[in-house]
Design a protein around this motif. Structure first.
Motif, PDB file in Angstrom:
ATOM      1  N   MET A  62       0.854  -1.186   0.000  1.00  0.00           N
ATOM      2  CA  MET A  62       0.000   0.000   0.000  1.00  0.00           C
ATOM      3  C   MET A  62       0.898   1.247   0.000  1.00  0.00           C
ATOM      4  O   MET A  62       1.841   1.351   0.781  1.00  0.00           O
ATOM      5  CB  MET A  62      -0.920   0.014   1.214  1.00  0.00           C
ATOM      6  CG  MET A  62      -1.971   1.135   1.185  1.00  0.00           C
ATOM      7  SD  MET A  62      -3.079   1.078   2.609  1.00  0.00           S
ATOM      8  CE  MET A  62      -3.968  -0.426   2.263  1.00  0.00           C
ATOM      9  N   SER A  63       0.602   2.202  -0.890  1.00  0.00           N
ATOM     10  CA  SER A  63       1.454   3.378  -1.037  1.00  0.00           C
ATOM     11  C   SER A  63       1.292   4.332   0.140  1.00  0.00           C
ATOM     12  O   SER A  63       0.303   4.284   0.885  1.00  0.00           O
ATOM     13  CB  SER A  63       1.104   4.120  -2.335  1.00  0.00           C
ATOM     14  OG  SER A  63      -0.186   4.680  -2.248  1.00  0.00           O
ATOM     15  N   ARG A  64       2.268   5.215   0.298  1.00  0.00           N
ATOM     16  CA  ARG A  64       2.247   6.214   1.369  1.00  0.00           C
ATOM     17  C   ARG A  64       1.038   7.139   1.247  1.00  0.00           C
ATOM     18  O   ARG A  64       0.397   7.483   2.231  1.00  0.00           O
ATOM     19  CB  ARG A  64       3.542   7.015   1.313  1.00  0.00           C
ATOM     20  CG  ARG A  64       3.632   8.175   2.298  1.00  0.00           C
ATOM     21  CD  ARG A  64       4.859   9.011   2.010  1.00  0.00           C
ATOM     22  NE  ARG A  64       4.901  10.193   2.837  1.00  0.00           N
ATOM     23  CZ  ARG A  64       5.482  10.257   4.023  1.00  0.00           C
ATOM     24  NH1 ARG A  64       6.048   9.193   4.518  1.00  0.00           N
ATOM     25  NH2 ARG A  64       5.493  11.391   4.704  1.00  0.00           N
ATOM     26  N   ARG A  65       0.720   7.507  -0.024  1.00  0.00           N
ATOM     27  CA  ARG A  65      -0.421   8.406  -0.230  1.00  0.00           C
ATOM     28  C   ARG A  65      -1.730   7.734   0.150  1.00  0.00           C
ATOM     29  O   ARG A  65      -2.618   8.363   0.727  1.00  0.00           O
ATOM     30  CB  ARG A  65      -0.441   8.853  -1.688  1.00  0.00           C
ATOM     31  CG  ARG A  65      -1.404  10.012  -1.967  1.00  0.00           C
ATOM     32  CD  ARG A  65      -1.194  10.559  -3.365  1.00  0.00           C
ATOM     33  NE  ARG A  65       0.114  11.170  -3.505  1.00  0.00           N
ATOM     34  CZ  ARG A  65       0.383  12.422  -3.140  1.00  0.00           C
ATOM     35  NH1 ARG A  65      -0.555  13.175  -2.587  1.00  0.00           N
ATOM     36  NH2 ARG A  65       1.585  12.915  -3.320  1.00  0.00           N
ATOM     37  N   THR A  66      -1.852   6.446  -0.168  1.00  0.00           N
ATOM     38  CA  THR A  66      -3.075   5.712   0.201  1.00  0.00           C
ATOM     39  C   THR A  66      -3.200   5.611   1.714  1.00  0.00           C
ATOM     40  O   THR A  66      -4.282   5.795   2.276  1.00  0.00           O
ATOM     41  CB  THR A  66      -3.064   4.317  -0.426  1.00  0.00           C
ATOM     42  OG1 THR A  66      -2.935   4.426  -1.835  1.00  0.00           O
ATOM     43  CG2 THR A  66      -4.345   3.569  -0.083  1.00  0.00           C
ATOM     44  N   LEU A  67      -2.083   5.326   2.382  1.00  0.00           N
ATOM     45  CA  LEU A  67      -2.097   5.273   3.841  1.00  0.00           C
ATOM     46  C   LEU A  67      -2.461   6.627   4.443  1.00  0.00           C
ATOM     47  O   LEU A  67      -3.192   6.713   5.430  1.00  0.00           O
ATOM     48  CB  LEU A  67      -0.724   4.829   4.355  1.00  0.00           C
ATOM     49  CG  LEU A  67      -0.359   3.353   4.185  1.00  0.00           C
ATOM     50  CD1 LEU A  67       1.095   3.118   4.588  1.00  0.00           C
ATOM     51  CD2 LEU A  67      -1.294   2.481   5.013  1.00  0.00           C
ATOM     52  N   GLY A  68      -1.959   7.685   3.821  1.00  0.00           N
ATOM     53  CA  GLY A  68      -2.283   9.027   4.302  1.00  0.00           C
ATOM     54  C   GLY A  68      -3.758   9.343   4.182  1.00  0.00           C
ATOM     55  O   GLY A  68      -4.358   9.917   5.089  1.00  0.00           O
ATOM     56  N   ARG A  69      -4.353   8.955   3.019  1.00  0.00           N
ATOM     57  CA  ARG A  69      -5.790   9.198   2.844  1.00  0.00           C
ATOM     58  C   ARG A  69      -6.603   8.395   3.859  1.00  0.00           C
ATOM     59  O   ARG A  69      -7.610   8.878   4.384  1.00  0.00           O
ATOM     60  CB  ARG A  69      -6.204   8.838   1.413  1.00  0.00           C
ATOM     61  CG  ARG A  69      -5.818   9.886   0.377  1.00  0.00           C
ATOM     62  CD  ARG A  69      -6.597   9.698  -0.909  1.00  0.00           C
ATOM     63  NE  ARG A  69      -6.222   8.436  -1.561  1.00  0.00           N
ATOM     64  CZ  ARG A  69      -5.297   8.317  -2.503  1.00  0.00           C
ATOM     65  NH1 ARG A  69      -4.626   9.395  -2.898  1.00  0.00           N
ATOM     66  NH2 ARG A  69      -5.019   7.149  -3.051  1.00  0.00           N
ATOM     67  N   ALA A  70      -6.172   7.154   4.123  1.00  0.00           N
ATOM     68  CA  ALA A  70      -6.875   6.322   5.100  1.00  0.00           C
ATOM     69  C   ALA A  70      -6.771   6.918   6.500  1.00  0.00           C
ATOM     70  O   ALA A  70      -7.753   6.950   7.256  1.00  0.00           O
ATOM     71  CB  ALA A  70      -6.300   4.905   5.080  1.00  0.00           C
ATOM     72  N   ALA A  71      -5.572   7.394   6.856  1.00  0.00           N
ATOM     73  CA  ALA A  71      -5.396   8.011   8.171  1.00  0.00           C
ATOM     74  C   ALA A  71      -6.212   9.290   8.298  1.00  0.00           C
ATOM     75  O   ALA A  71      -6.814   9.564   9.347  1.00  0.00           O
ATOM     76  CB  ALA A  71      -3.915   8.310   8.405  1.00  0.00           C
ATOM     77  N   ASP A  72      -6.263  10.070   7.226  1.00  0.00           N
ATOM     78  CA  ASP A  72      -7.048  11.307   7.225  1.00  0.00           C
ATOM     79  C   ASP A  72      -8.533  10.998   7.422  1.00  0.00           C
ATOM     80  O   ASP A  72      -9.210  11.653   8.223  1.00  0.00           O
ATOM     81  CB  ASP A  72      -6.820  12.042   5.902  1.00  0.00           C
ATOM     82  CG  ASP A  72      -7.497  13.396   5.873  1.00  0.00           C
ATOM     83  OD1 ASP A  72      -7.321  14.179   6.829  1.00  0.00           O
ATOM     84  OD2 ASP A  72      -8.222  13.677   4.904  1.00  0.00           O
ATOM     85  N   ALA A  73      -9.026  10.006   6.688  1.00  0.00           N
ATOM     86  CA  ALA A  73     -10.423   9.607   6.825  1.00  0.00           C
ATOM     87  C   ALA A  73     -10.700   9.072   8.230  1.00  0.00           C
ATOM     88  O   ALA A  73     -11.768   9.317   8.805  1.00  0.00           O
ATOM     89  CB  ALA A  73     -10.776   8.553   5.776  1.00  0.00           C
ATOM     90  N   GLY A  74      -9.714   8.344   8.789  1.00  0.00           N
ATOM     91  CA  GLY A  74      -9.886   7.806  10.131  1.00  0.00           C
ATOM     92  C   GLY A  74      -9.975   8.889  11.191  1.00  0.00           C
ATOM     93  O   GLY A  74     -10.809   8.820  12.106  1.00  0.00           O
TER      94      GLY A  74
END
Length: 541
Positions: A1-13
């Motif tokens: 999983m890319s850093r940007r995808t992880l960032g979007r998931a963390a932001d949504a969380g």
């Protein structure tokens, strides 16, 4: 999983966490007592409850109006001296105001009984009288004195921004000080005075402890709510009366929003704002206005000094009166029986301060920095618990969390959550003000360099928010240490806090024990405020 995808998931969380907190611990409790008020009860519904409590409603309105007028008039005089008076004298008064803000809310009632009770130091010890201290007079006097502190801070924040050129121009044209005050300063203060009157009225009608301690037969809405819940288990009638307080608070809140923000008011903060130089401001207190303001401030300061000296005297003496012998029994009782409650208060206050700080940071970031869809609703929800009386929120919590799926009544968690919910609004305002001073171009630059939204929040914005973190933690801790209305229905035997040990001792006539708990609360709160101030507020990073 890319850093940007992880960032979007963390932001949504993070956004989901904030939304869940607002929905579960703010919207649900408030909705619970509103729905409870709509249920049919034994008192004939809303109309029946209001009719049966017409006298109580009138008492609350009477005390609220009188308290508001006296408190705001007193605060205006003190604020003028603190802002434009001699620097050293202003610092002394400002220190007394700060101590008053971090004191237990009904500590003035304890001093009132010690000074003016049947065996009071003044009424009996000096005047030789034996009079009853109980009634509406004591309630109004003590509420006006206690609520004056926050009004001083509010009015001072406006006075410090008075247009210096307008004042100087009026003085240069030969206008006397009384005309400058009436024609230039007072019109600028009218919105702030209106807000102070509204907020003081809401605090007065929702104050429970002061009428219980010194009100005697003078009953108010707040005392009736407690009696209905604890004495009769009549939750519907209590919810209806809570609805009255909720309506009053909502009207006051809407009026406040319409008048506009008149300054950032942070309860309990030791961080003082910049005081203008009277010479630069062109405004020195002199003439009849200055004489009156100084006279009122001297009386106010003297009364506060006498008040806290009386508390200290009661804490280390046995019995009442000038000849009461010195004793350490009250301190021994504190160590043996109340130390656990003090430790619990500190723990709950620290946890609630951290939680309100975190939620306030997220609310300011998503609602005011990024202005996401639904930002207005989010801002309203985070502000609502602070705007409504604590007793309303407390009843909502006991209705919402006394059964599955989230049964929290009887635990320490519910106390932390209700205290944190109450203070999220101040944290949000502190972070919003701090974020407004950080250029949005920093966010865009970080994003252009590949940073995710959580990276921007943690790595770019948070290092610039040290002062806001300090203000949020100071306010959250100080307010939680002396909070009682919001948790009045939620305290279980194993989770009793120091403020309730104080209230129980005061209600039981154990004035020495109550005074010692008061001294301990003030000392601990002041110490933690100083530590926070030294670590987070003294220097900006």
């Amino acid at each position: 999983m890319s850093r940007r995808t992880l960032g979007r998931a963390a932001d949504a969380g993070l956004l989901a966490l904030l939304a869940a907190f607002c929905a579960i611990f703010i919207a649900w409790p408030i909705g619970s007592f509103v729905l409870q008020a709509a249920l049919p009860g034994e008192s004939g519904g809303v109309a029946g409850v209001l009719a049966n409590n017409a006298g109580t409603l009138a008492n609350s309105a009477f005390a609220g109006v009188l308290t508001s007028v006296i408190s705001c008039a007193l605060a205006l005089a003190v604020a003028l001296v603190v802002t434009f008076g001699p620097v050293r004298w202003a610092r002394v008064v400002n220190a007394l105001v700060t101590v008053s803000m971090i004191s237990p809310p009904f500590v003035a009632s304890l001093a009132y009984i010690e000074l003016f009770g049947r065996r009071g130091l003044i009424t009996h010890g000096i005047l030789g009288l034996s009079v009853s201290p109980y009634g509406w007079q004591g309630v109004v006097a003590m509420q006006a004195l206690f609520f004056a502190a926050i009004n001083v801070i509010l009015l001072r924040s406006v006075l410090e921004r008075v247009d210096k050129s307008a004042v100087q121009a009026a003085l240069d044209l030969g206008a006397p000080m009384s005309r400058v005050f009436a024609d230039v300063v007072l019109p600028l203060l009218r919105p702030a005075l209106a807000v102070s009157l509204l907020l003081t009225f809401v605090r007065s009608v929702s104050d429970y402890a002061t009428p219980v301690v010194i009100g005697g037969k003078f009953e108010t809405i707040a005392t009736q709510i407690y009696l209905r819940v604890v004495g009769y288990s009549d939750l519907t009638s209590a919810a209806v009366l809570n609805l009255v307080l909720f309506a009053v608070a909502t009207v006051a809140f809407l009026a406040y929003r319409r008048l506009g923000s008149v300054g950032s008011v942070t309860s309990g903060s030791l961080a003082s704002s910049v005081r203008p130089d009277p010479d630069e401001a062109g405004f020195r207190l002199r003439g009849p206005v200055g004489a009156f303001a100084h006279a009122v401030t001297v009386v106010f300061a003297a009364f506060l000094v006498v008040l806290y000296a009386t508390i200290l005297h009661a804490a280390f003496t046995k019995g009442m009166g000038w000849n009461a012998p010195f004793t350490l029994d009250n301190l021994t009782h504190l160590v043996q029986f109340d130390l656990d409650s003090l430790g619990r208060s500190v723990l709950y206050s620290l946890l609630s301060a951290l939680l309100s700080c975190a939620m306030g940071l997220l609310a300011a970031y998503y609602a005011h920095r990024r202005r996401l869809k639904g930002a207005a609703a989010l801002d309203f929800l985070t502000t609502l618990p602070y705007a409504i009386p604590g007793i309303c929120l407390g009843l909502g919590y006991i209705l919402a969390f006394n059964r599955p799926p989230l049964e929290l009544v009887g635990t320490g968690a519910i106390i932390v959550l209700v205290l944190a919910s109450k203070e999220v609004a101040i944290s949000t305002r502190a972070f919003t003000a701090a974020l407004s001073q950080v250029s949005p171009e920093l966010d865009m630059a970080a994003r252009d360099l590949g940073a995710t939204q959580p990276d921007v929040l943690a790595g770019v914005l948070l290092p610039n928010l040290r002062e806001a973190v300090g203000v949020s933690l100071v306010n959250g801790f100080s307010s939680s240490m002396v909070a009682y209305a919001a948790v009045i229905f939620l305290i279980a035997p194993g989770h009793k806090t120091a403020i309730f040990e104080l209230f129980d001792a005061l209600s039981g006539g154990k004035y020495g024990d109550a005074a010692m708990v008061s001294v301990a609360l003030i000392a601990i709160t002041t110490l933690v405020n100083v530590v926070f101030y030294k670590l987070l507020l003294k220097r900006r990073s």
